[in-house]
Structures are given as C-alpha cells and as structure tokens.
Design a protein around this motif. Structure first.
Motif, mmCIF file in Angstrom:
data_model
loop_
_atom_site.group_PDB
_atom_site.id
_atom_site.type_symbol
_atom_site.label_atom_id
_atom_site.label_comp_id
_atom_site.label_asym_id
_atom_site.label_seq_id
_atom_site.Cartn_x
_atom_site.Cartn_y
_atom_site.Cartn_z
ATOM 1 N N ASP B 69 0.846 -1.189 0.000
ATOM 2 C CA ASP B 69 0.000 0.000 0.000
ATOM 3 C C ASP B 69 0.884 1.243 0.000
ATOM 4 O OD1 ASP B 69 -1.711 2.120 0.533
ATOM 5 O OD2 ASP B 69 -2.967 0.955 1.888
ATOM 6 N N PHE B 71 0.369 4.167 0.727
ATOM 7 C CA PHE B 71 0.225 5.096 1.845
ATOM 8 C C PHE B 71 0.733 4.529 3.160
ATOM 9 C CE2 PHE B 71 -1.735 8.478 -0.361
ATOM 10 C CZ PHE B 71 -2.407 7.893 -1.413
ATOM 11 N N GLY B 101 4.380 3.449 -11.701
ATOM 12 C CA GLY B 101 3.941 4.454 -12.652
ATOM 13 C C GLY B 101 4.380 4.114 -14.054
ATOM 14 N N GLN B 169 1.172 8.570 -9.715
ATOM 15 C CA GLN B 169 0.166 9.224 -8.886
ATOM 16 C C GLN B 169 0.842 9.638 -7.590
ATOM 17 O OE1 GLN B 169 -3.887 8.696 -9.165
ATOM 18 N NE2 GLN B 169 -3.181 10.708 -8.528
ATOM 19 N N ASP B 172 -0.596 13.278 -2.869
ATOM 20 C CA ASP B 172 -1.649 14.276 -2.692
ATOM 21 C C ASP B 172 -2.680 14.200 -3.810
ATOM 22 O OD1 ASP B 172 -0.284 15.229 -4.833
ATOM 23 O OD2 ASP B 172 0.084 17.228 -4.033
ATOM 24 N N GLY B 173 -2.607 13.164 -4.631
ATOM 25 C CA GLY B 173 -3.583 12.979 -5.689
ATOM 26 C C GLY B 173 -3.165 13.576 -7.010
ATOM 27 N N VAL B 210 5.526 13.449 -3.723
ATOM 28 C CA VAL B 210 5.076 14.339 -2.648
ATOM 29 C C VAL B 210 5.046 13.572 -1.319
ATOM 30 C CG1 VAL B 210 3.377 16.093 -1.995
ATOM 31 C CG2 VAL B 210 3.645 15.472 -4.383
#
Lengths: 253, 407
Positions: B69, B71, B101, B169, B172-173, B210
């Motif tokens: 994951d 995050f 990516g 990605q 922060d989106g 980020v």
C-alpha cells in the motif's frame, strides 16, 4: 435511449448524447430499443461541445479539486485541459478513437497511455482511461433489455456482446421520466457483483437541451470515496474540426 | 593380533580390495562434489533473490509487504536506523521508497516499479552494481539519474544518456511527473525485475510522489542470510509500534520451500548413493567370508571365540572404510576446489532460470560447506560397518566341524 448508457461513462459524451434525445414518453413505447439507438445516433451525428467543469475527488487519503476545460467532437474525439490548481495547470488529456495521450507541461512531454495502463485512474479520479475509450461505444458493445418501466423511470439492462472487449459484466441503466435524463447507473463486474455506481443530478435546460449538470461516481467497495463532476457551463454545436484534436493543440497552454 | 590378521586378509586379494576401495572413493567424492554444487545453486538462488532486490530483512509498516500500500509509509528517524544498524549480524541498511507508474521515452511508455534509494546505502544491501551491462550504477548523488532493467530499456529503445519521463500518482492525488536521465542498465536474469524495475535517487522520488522524508521500507543485509529469521524476531521486540521486521523467509516463502525441498532431495541422493555403495561392500565381504569358511573353521577349532571372529571381519571393513574415507575426502575436496575456483560455464547452452524468486546462474559452482564433507564421511563409515556386520555375523556363526569338512 439505450445508447444513453454511454453517457454514464464519460461526461464529455454525456452532454452530446443527451442533447440528441427528442423522444416523448409516448414515442418511446412505440419504438424498439434498437431503433431508438439508431435514432439517437442520427440526432447525435456532427455534434460538438465546449464545457467548463469542476471535478472533486475524495479518497481515503486525500481530497482535491480540479477545474477543467473540455472540448468534444462526435463520439471519438475530446480534449480536456486542467486550469487549476496551479501545480497542474496545463496538464491535458487527448483522446482520438481508442488512443489516449497525456501532456505534462512540467516536463513538456506527451505521454501515450500504454494498453496495460488503460485500467488506471484518469487524473487520480475514479474514472479510468478505459472509461474514456469505451464510453462512446456502449451501443456497439452491449445488447439492451427493458427490465422495468414505471411512471417514474425506465430500467434498462445492458449485457456485453460475446466478442466485445469490455470490463463490465452488466450495466443497469435508469432513465427518469418525463425528461428522459439518466438517473442511476450501476456497474457489475464479471461475477455479477455491483462494483460501481454513477448518479446524475442537477438537471437543467441549457442551449435548448435538458441534461444533468452533475455526475457522481462511487466505487461500491470503497464507501466514502467518490468523484463528482460538476458542469459549470456548456455550449453545443460549437465550430470544431478534427484537426483541433491534435498533439499540437494538446501542448498549448 | 586381530589388526594384523585383518590387514593380512585385506591384502590377500588385492584386486578385490582395490575395486571395493575404488567404489567407495568414487561414490563419496562424487557425493561431496554434488552436495557442493547443490549448495552452490541454492546460494546463487538465495543471493539473486535477496541480494538483487529484497535484501535479507526489511523493516516496514505492519502489513506493507502484503499489499504494498503506497500510503503505508513512515519517517525513519536516526535512532531507529542506529538501532537496526547496531543489531549483531547486520551488514548494511538501505532506506527505500517505492512507486508504480509509467516510464516513457519518445512514443513509448511502459508501466514500471520505481524504487527510490540512496546508492551508497543500497550498495550495502543489494549487488545490482555488479549487474550493470551498460552505462554505470547510480552515483552517490544521483540527482535525476535512473537505472533501468534491460528488458524495459529494450522495449523503450533507450541507452545510457537518454531522457526518461516518469509519471506516477502522487500522495496528494496530483500527477507526479519529472524528467530523468538514464545512467545505466542492469540485467539480473530475473525477468520480473529486468522488465519492470527502475532505480532512482530517494530524494528525487520523494519529490515526485510528494512524500518528503518518507520511506516504505528499510532493507537490510546480514552477514549470514540464514540468521534472518532470528534477527527479525529480535528486532520485532524492539521496533516502535506499527513497524515490523520481515525476513526473506517470509518475503519469499517459495524460496524457503525450495531450500527445504533441496534438503530433502539431498537426503534422498545420499541415501540412494550410499545404499548402492553399501550393497557393493556387502557383496565384497560376503565373497571374502565365503572363501575363507574353512579358515574360520580352523581358527575356531583352535579356540578363537566367535566375537573375535566377528571383530576381525569388522576391522577389515573399518580399515577399508578408513582408507576410502581419506582418499574420498581428498578427491572430493580437490574436485570441489576446482569447481569453486573455476566452475563450469554453461551460459552458451542455457539461459538463467528463475525459480522460487531466485535466479539460478548458468554456471555450476561449488560452495564449500563443512556439512558437505562431514555428512558423507560419517555416513560412509556407518555404511561400511553396517555392510560388514552381516558377513561378520555369518563368519562368527560357523560350526567348526562343518566348516573344516567343507571343500
């Protein structure tokens, strides 16, 4: 009417298809679903649009909002450019037929999305690259059955044709009476488990056409996450040519 | 007395003795060699699995290694790094950030795993720097440099010095994207990594995604890979809440199984080979005892006790076993040393085979492990004694009168 299923897959096409529906409730009953498709296609042929939209994405980890300007021509060409936030201003997506390119102003490069990434999220939203490519061809890839009709709505079941290269096992499409605008569209995976919903709302009349100005995409396996597309303004039958939808235009800021 | 009789008996039929000793020498030396090659293959597989990508042990957010994951990241504070580094047996630590990516060049794009590392630290954990086939490894200050797997580089049509665009990605989106320069191309033989792995600088990837000052894992290498399980257990008692240490046995369960399967197959090979050797020895001594039935009868008539007869025959067996042992070990050692230093290069006829997460190099080589010498040696002695026991019992059980009368 059944071809309206494609509106649920892309807001770009939604504007076009909806504007092509002239039917009244009485004429719907008189028409076979397939004839209605052909009728819609004739209405829709040659349509173009120019819109400004806001897309708000909420995920488990972040929320963000994008302002975008979009152009579309018929069913197979569109261009969308991000206007805000500043960090992503100028990022653009071009779709021609079944190809998708992204322009990245930060590195001044055009990236073509490879086939293996078509399932990926578009601009971090819950709309996928595949949605952009397949949206315009639902009437070609699916067969349609009227599940239910009531004074309030039609419920249409869309099943994929045997040789169609699609990812959904089934789509159930709701069209609300009497304006003939989409309501809720539910997507089922190949195991016939509902995995996604798109809800349409905020119906307005603009440019002589009645259409929902807001579309909400919700993944059913991730409650709390959603993508909301809100039209702020939209114009139809604007003068656009195929050459506008080119890599050169993609790079303009 | 018994020794002198035993030795005299051995020399009585030199040809038979020579053949028996030869059989034992050949089987034990070849066994030593094959066990060494087995160890070499396993060592190669384990090294390619753990030293080309995974490391021997990783510290990450609990559950991260299950689903990767994006995050599940954390900030590695200096105290944590120091604690891991000071754990006995730890050779090096490398902080890593991982993203997935698109890698693009010109009109080509391909999905890839992008691993952000500090080259100086990563060199202590993996050996990708030894797998460079074009260009060079990332410099200690990699800036916007990148390493690509060979398969990926071929698909994109890039060479060192070419420009790459990475798109991913961000946390922060937003769409993270940047320009990188290809510094080198690696080839591990593991198609999964050669076709889809990119190495970049840690800080460059942190900016792209980020995730400032964040990492997904701390990969560690150990002096002895086989201690990874114990070291991980020890660390898990010391790590802060929410972090866990995972050893390569857990990261690569199929490698763990491959090692267990290899231990079993080694045991089977040893059993089969020594069973055959034992039969050979048994045959030899039965013939020897049968030939000397009259002699045993006379000896027993003269007053030799049955246990002494049995002991004499066993001593013959033991003597031959001892000689074979010495010669077998010497020959096995010589063969192993040759294979350890020279080896046999098969790269012209076969390509690297990836199995259980590790890659078997197309080059046979030997790893010198004490167990590979001790086990065959002890087993050889045991087999000799067991094989000699039956004829010894037969000799001891003879009836003197009947034995003498026989001719």
């Amino acid at each position: 009417m059944p071809s309206s299923c494609s509106t649920s897959l892309s807001f770009f096409v939604a504007a076009i298809l909806l504007t092509g529906i002239p039917c009244t409730a009485q004429s719907v009953q008189a028409l076979e679903l397939r004839e209605l498709i052909r009728h819609v296609e004739q209405q829709y042929h040659g349509s173009s649009s120019h819109a400004r939209t806001e897309m708000r994405v909420r995920t488990e980890h972040w929320q963000r909002s994008l302002e975008m300007e979009a152009w579309s021509l018929e069913r197979d060409r569109f261009l969308v450019r991000i206007l805000a936030p500043p960090k992503e201003r100028g990022v653009a997506t071009l779709k021609v037929d079944k190809e998708v390119w992204n322009y990245l102003p930060r590195v001044d490069r055009v990236i073509k999305v490879p086939p293996s990434m078509m399932g990926g999220a578009w601009m971090g939203s819950h709309i996928t690259n595949d949605d952009l490519v397949k949206a315009s061809h639902v009437d070609e890839d699916y067969t349609f059955t009227l599940l239910k009709e009531s004074p309030e709505h039609y419920l249409i079941e869309c099943l994929p044709k045997v040789n169609a290269a699609v990812v959904w096992g089934k789509i159930v499409y709701e069209i609300l009476k009497p304006l003939l605008v989409p309501g809720t569209v539910t997507y089922y995976d190949e195991g016939m488990i509902p995995v996604r919903e798109i809800l349409f709302a905020d119906v307005r009349t603009t440019g002589g056409r009645t259409l929902p100005m807001r579309m909400t995409v919700r993944p059913l396996d991730k409650p709390g996450e959603e993508t909301v597309l809100q039209y702020q303004e939209i114009n139809f039958d604007v003068p656009l040519t195929a050459s506008f939808f080119s890599l050169r235009t993609l790079k303009e800021r | 007395m018994l020794w002198r009789l035993a030795l005299r008996n051995i020399w009585r039929n030199k040809r038979r003795t020579a053949l028996t000793v030869s059989a034992m020498v050949v089987s034990s030396s070849l066994l030593i060699l094959s066990l060494g090659i087995f160890s070499g293959m396993l060592s190669d597989m384990l090294a390619s699995a753990t030293e080309q990508y995974y490391g021997h042990l990783v510290v990450s957010v609990t559950g991260y290694q299950d689903d990767r994951d994006f995050f599940d990241n954390f900030s590695p504070d200096p105290a944590l790094l120091e604690r891991i580094a000071s754990t006995s047996g730890v050779r090096g630590i490398s902080p890593r950030l991982r993203a997935f990516g698109l890698v693009s060049h010109g009109q080509r794009s391909d999905p890839a795993e992008i691993l952000g590392v500090e080259p100086a630290s990563e060199r202590q954990v993996t050996r990708l720097q030894e797998k460079i086939v074009a260009g060079s490894y990332l410099p200690d200050d990699p800036e916007k440099g990148a390493l690509l797997g060979r398969g990926l580089a071929e698909r994109l049509g890039v060479n060192p010095g070419d420009e790459l665009v990475f798109v991913t990605q961000a946390a922060d989106g937003s769409i993270g994207n940047d320009l990188f320069t290809l510094r080198g191309i690696f080839a591990t033989g593991d198609s999964r990594h050669d076709n889809g792995l990119v190495l970049v600088g840690l800080s460059a990837l942190q900016r792209l995604t980020v995730l400032p000052d964040r990492v997904h894992e701390l990969a560690a290498s150990l002096e002895d890979p086989m201690t990874a399980g114990a070291t991980a257990a020890q660390l898990n008692g010391q790590l802060p809440e929410g972090l866990e240490a995972t050893d390569w046995g857990q990261l690569l369960p199929e490698m763990q199984e491959a090692i267990a399967a290899s231990d079993v197959s080694r045991l089977i090979i040893v059993t089969i080979l020594y069973f055959a050797t034992g039969l050979g020895i048994l045959n030899t001594f039965f013939m020897s005892v049968m030939e000397r039935t009259r002699e045993f009868g006379i000896l027993m008539a003269l007053g030799m006790r049955p246990w002494r007869v049995r002991a004499m025959v066993l001593l013959e067996t033991l003597a031959m076993g001892g000689v074979s042992l010495a010669l077998g070990i010497s020959l096995g050692l010589a063969l192993s040393l040759y294979m350890a230093t020279v080896g046999i290069d098969l790269s012209e006829s076969i390509t690297p085979i990836t199995y259980a997460g590790g890659t078997i190099a197309p080059r046979l080589r030997v790893v010198m492990e004490p167990a590979n010498f001790i086990v065959p040696s002890l087993l050889l002695l045991v087999v000799c004694l067991l094989a000699g026991f039956l004829p010894a019992n037969r000799a001891a059980g003879l009836d003197p009168v009947a034995a003498i009368r026989e001719d």
